[in-house]
Design an enzyme around this catalytic site. Structure first.
Site, PDB file in Angstrom:
ATOM      1  N   HIS A  72      59.579 -23.126  71.222  1.00 27.45           N
ATOM      2  CA  HIS A  72      60.216 -24.443  71.237  1.00 27.45           C
ATOM      3  C   HIS A  72      59.313 -25.455  71.912  1.00 27.45           C
ATOM      4  O   HIS A  72      58.580 -25.134  72.852  1.00 27.45           O
ATOM      5  CB  HIS A  72      61.588 -24.389  71.921  1.00 27.45           C
ATOM      6  CG  HIS A  72      61.587 -23.935  73.337  1.00 27.45           C
ATOM      7  ND1 HIS A  72      61.427 -24.799  74.403  1.00 27.45           N
ATOM      8  CD2 HIS A  72      61.731 -22.706  73.896  1.00 27.45           C
ATOM      9  CE1 HIS A  72      61.481 -24.124  75.537  1.00 27.45           C
ATOM     10  NE2 HIS A  72      61.655 -22.850  75.263  1.00 27.45           N
ATOM     11  N   ASP A  74      60.708 -28.467  72.954  1.00 25.83           N
ATOM     12  CA  ASP A  74      61.532 -29.260  73.864  1.00 25.83           C
ATOM     13  C   ASP A  74      61.518 -28.652  75.261  1.00 25.83           C
ATOM     14  O   ASP A  74      61.246 -27.460  75.438  1.00 25.83           O
ATOM     15  CB  ASP A  74      62.968 -29.401  73.346  1.00 25.83           C
ATOM     16  CG  ASP A  74      63.675 -28.059  73.171  1.00 25.83           C
ATOM     17  OD1 ASP A  74      63.014 -27.068  72.801  1.00 25.83           O
ATOM     18  OD2 ASP A  74      64.898 -27.990  73.412  1.00 25.83           O
ATOM     19  N   ASP A 105      57.502 -22.999  80.388  1.00 26.91           N
ATOM     20  CA  ASP A 105      58.596 -22.815  79.412  1.00 26.91           C
ATOM     21  C   ASP A 105      58.630 -23.975  78.422  1.00 26.91           C
ATOM     22  O   ASP A 105      59.372 -24.926  78.616  1.00 26.91           O
ATOM     23  CB  ASP A 105      59.921 -22.710  80.171  1.00 26.91           C
ATOM     24  CG  ASP A 105      61.080 -22.303  79.286  1.00 26.91           C
ATOM     25  OD1 ASP A 105      60.854 -21.859  78.150  1.00 26.91           O
ATOM     26  OD2 ASP A 105      62.222 -22.442  79.740  1.00 26.91           O
ATOM     27  N   GLU A 139      65.914 -25.711  71.554  1.00 27.81           N
ATOM     28  CA  GLU A 139      66.173 -24.447  72.248  1.00 27.81           C
ATOM     29  C   GLU A 139      66.824 -24.682  73.602  1.00 27.81           C
ATOM     30  O   GLU A 139      67.694 -23.919  74.024  1.00 27.81           O
ATOM     31  CB  GLU A 139      64.865 -23.670  72.428  1.00 27.81           C
ATOM     32  CG  GLU A 139      65.057 -22.179  72.698  1.00 27.81           C
ATOM     33  CD  GLU A 139      65.231 -21.850  74.169  1.00 27.81           C
ATOM     34  OE1 GLU A 139      65.597 -20.705  74.484  1.00 27.81           O
ATOM     35  OE2 GLU A 139      64.993 -22.734  75.024  1.00 27.81           O
ATOM     36  N   GLU A 140      66.405 -25.748  74.282  1.00 28.66           N
ATOM     37  CA  GLU A 140      66.957 -26.048  75.603  1.00 28.66           C
ATOM     38  C   GLU A 140      68.265 -26.828  75.520  1.00 28.66           C
ATOM     39  O   GLU A 140      68.894 -27.085  76.546  1.00 28.66           O
ATOM     40  CB  GLU A 140      65.940 -26.842  76.436  1.00 28.66           C
ATOM     41  CG  GLU A 140      64.616 -26.135  76.668  1.00 28.66           C
ATOM     42  CD  GLU A 140      64.730 -24.943  77.602  1.00 28.66           C
ATOM     43  OE1 GLU A 140      65.864 -24.552  77.940  1.00 28.66           O
ATOM     44  OE2 GLU A 140      63.680 -24.405  77.990  1.00 28.66           O
ATOM     45  N   GLU A 168      58.692 -16.820  74.944  1.00 26.59           N
ATOM     46  CA  GLU A 168      59.434 -17.005  76.188  1.00 26.59           C
ATOM     47  C   GLU A 168      58.614 -16.489  77.378  1.00 26.59           C
ATOM     48  O   GLU A 168      57.913 -15.487  77.268  1.00 26.59           O
ATOM     49  CB  GLU A 168      60.765 -16.243  76.143  1.00 26.59           C
ATOM     50  CG  GLU A 168      61.815 -16.864  75.247  1.00 26.59           C
ATOM     51  CD  GLU A 168      62.340 -18.181  75.791  1.00 26.59           C
ATOM     52  OE1 GLU A 168      62.269 -18.400  77.017  1.00 26.59           O
ATOM     53  OE2 GLU A 168      62.808 -18.999  74.984  1.00 26.59           O
ATOM     54  N   HIS A 354      62.161 -24.331  84.687  1.00 25.94           N
ATOM     55  CA  HIS A 354      63.288 -25.241  84.927  1.00 25.94           C
ATOM     56  C   HIS A 354      63.296 -25.815  86.347  1.00 25.94           C
ATOM     57  O   HIS A 354      64.234 -26.515  86.713  1.00 25.94           O
ATOM     58  CB  HIS A 354      64.638 -24.578  84.632  1.00 25.94           C
ATOM     59  CG  HIS A 354      64.850 -24.239  83.190  1.00 25.94           C
ATOM     60  ND1 HIS A 354      66.101 -24.071  82.638  1.00 25.94           N
ATOM     61  CD2 HIS A 354      63.983 -24.041  82.174  1.00 25.94           C
ATOM     62  CE1 HIS A 354      65.991 -23.779  81.358  1.00 25.94           C
ATOM     63  NE2 HIS A 354      64.700 -23.749  81.050  1.00 25.94           N
TER      64      HIS A 354
END
Length: 381
Positions: A72, A74, A105, A139-140, A168, A354
């Site tokens: 991803h 995003d 990520d 995805e997020e 991931e 995150h």
């Protein structure tokens, strides 16, 4: 500066907070297209919340499997900017680490996959099978117009997918120490227990749903749902929120709402778990209803050609003997596994994902790219 690192910097510099792609996929499609990949943009969702998706394929000259690199573009929101030591969308270096939102990520994985494919195709233009990329900007976020929609489109037109590596960040202490060869399923419920509202001084005229529900909730919390299996830990049930009352201290509430979640293994099924919860609530003679949400079913890739190729690549590049695991939350692998027999997840160390000051070890970036390339060489050369 390596080609991989330059691409990581270029991706981090694009503030692609979900569902925005902010040009990441355009940049990647331009690079892959120059190598002969057929690139297809597959946007889904309303204009106000459009999700960008990229499907790109390079076909070799000999029969062989289709290996998909999935990921991803995003990222999650930055959080308080003042707490970042450097701007989150300005690639910055300190103490051997590259900082920026998405560094771990998963923009490093995406860049490493792209450069690995470039190197492989240049060296092996007559490779076997197909190399494909499946990238999304959802995805997020809610994950409703991203990978799941692309998978539906690919299935409808009969696209063959044999192996998939999702980028991931799976490593724990050092690059390569963990590969996810499956994930648990997620089943959430919103349970409403109905009673009778009344005055706390006259409990005989009311039915307190909190009191009524406690024995059943205690039983659910103590239940052994399954014992897990060779690859999965036992299924767990956890309450996340309880809501009741009017805010007044002298009112017995009329209902209790409980949010809960199952993280379940392949030893259980969604329907079986629902039935067991219902039997428990009925046995306690409660008046209840549940709104269920299936976030994803479990998937598992046993040891086979993909796991062995990736394990071998990690060992050859880093000397690390990798551990297979199914722990952690859900990923887009749950959607891809519906149309692809072998799906694994592998990427950099996940300790900072995150978080404020998200980062990746610079020294791990080239080895990550090389591991992806070595896996291509094993499966498609």
């Amino acid at each position: 500066m390596s080609d991989t690192l330059r691409l990581v910097e270029a991706l981090i510099a694009r503030p692609s907070v979900t569902p925005s792609d902010h040009g990441c996929q355009t940049l990647i499609a331009e690079r892959l297209g120059a190598l002969g990949f057929v690139c297809e943009s597959l946007p889904f969702g309303p204009d106000s919340f459009r999700v960008d998706n990229l499907w790109a394929v390079h076909t070799g000259t000999r029969p062989g499997p289709t290996l998909v690199f999935a990921g991803h573009t995003d990222v999650v929101p930055t959080g308080p900017l003042a707490q970042w030591r450097s701007p989150p969308f300005t690639p910055s270096y300190r103490d051997g680490k590259l900082y920026g939102r998405g560094a771990a990520d998963m923009k490093t994985s995406v860049a490493a996959m792209v450069v690995a494919a470039e190197e492989f195709v240049r060296a092996q233009p007559a490779h076997a099978g197909r190399i494909a990329f499946l990238l999304t900007s959802d995805e997020e976020g809610p994950s409703v117009d991203g990978t799941v929609k692309v998978v539906e489109a690919l299935r409808a037109r009969g696209e063959p997918l044999d192996c998939c590596i999702v980028g991931e960040p799976t490593s724990v202490s050092r690059l390569g120490d963990m590969v996810k060869n499956g994930r648990r399923g997620s089943l959430s419920g919103k349970l409403t227990i109905t009673g009778v509202q009344g005055h706390v001084a006259y409990p005989q005229l009311a039915k307190n749903p909190i009191h009524l529900a406690l024995p059943a909730l205690q039983e659910l919390a103590r239940t052994e749902w399954d014992a897990g299996n060779e690859y999965f830990p036992p299924t767990t049930w956890q309450m996340s929120n309880l809501h009741a009352g009017t805010g007044a201290t002298n009112v017995i509430p009329g209902e209790l709402v409980v949010d809960f979640n199952f993280r379940f293994s392949t030893a259980s099924t969604p329907e079986g778990l629902k039935q067991r919860v219902a039997r428990t609530l009925d046995r306690h003679q409660l008046q209840w209803r549940i709104d269920w949400t299936l976030g994803g079913e479990p998937f598992l890739t046993p040891v086979g050609s993909l796991v062995n190729a990736l394990r071998g690549a990690i060992q050859a590049e880093t000397g690390v003997k990798t551990e297979l695991s199914t722990t952690g939350g859900t990923s887009d692998g749950r959607f891809i596994a519906k149309v692809c027999e072998q799906v694994v997840e592998f990427g950099p160390v996940n300790a900072s994902i995150h978080k404020i000051d998200e980062h990746v070890e610079v020294a791990s970036i080239e080895p990550l790219k090389n591991i992806y390339r070595r896996t291509l060489e094993t499966l498609l050369a």
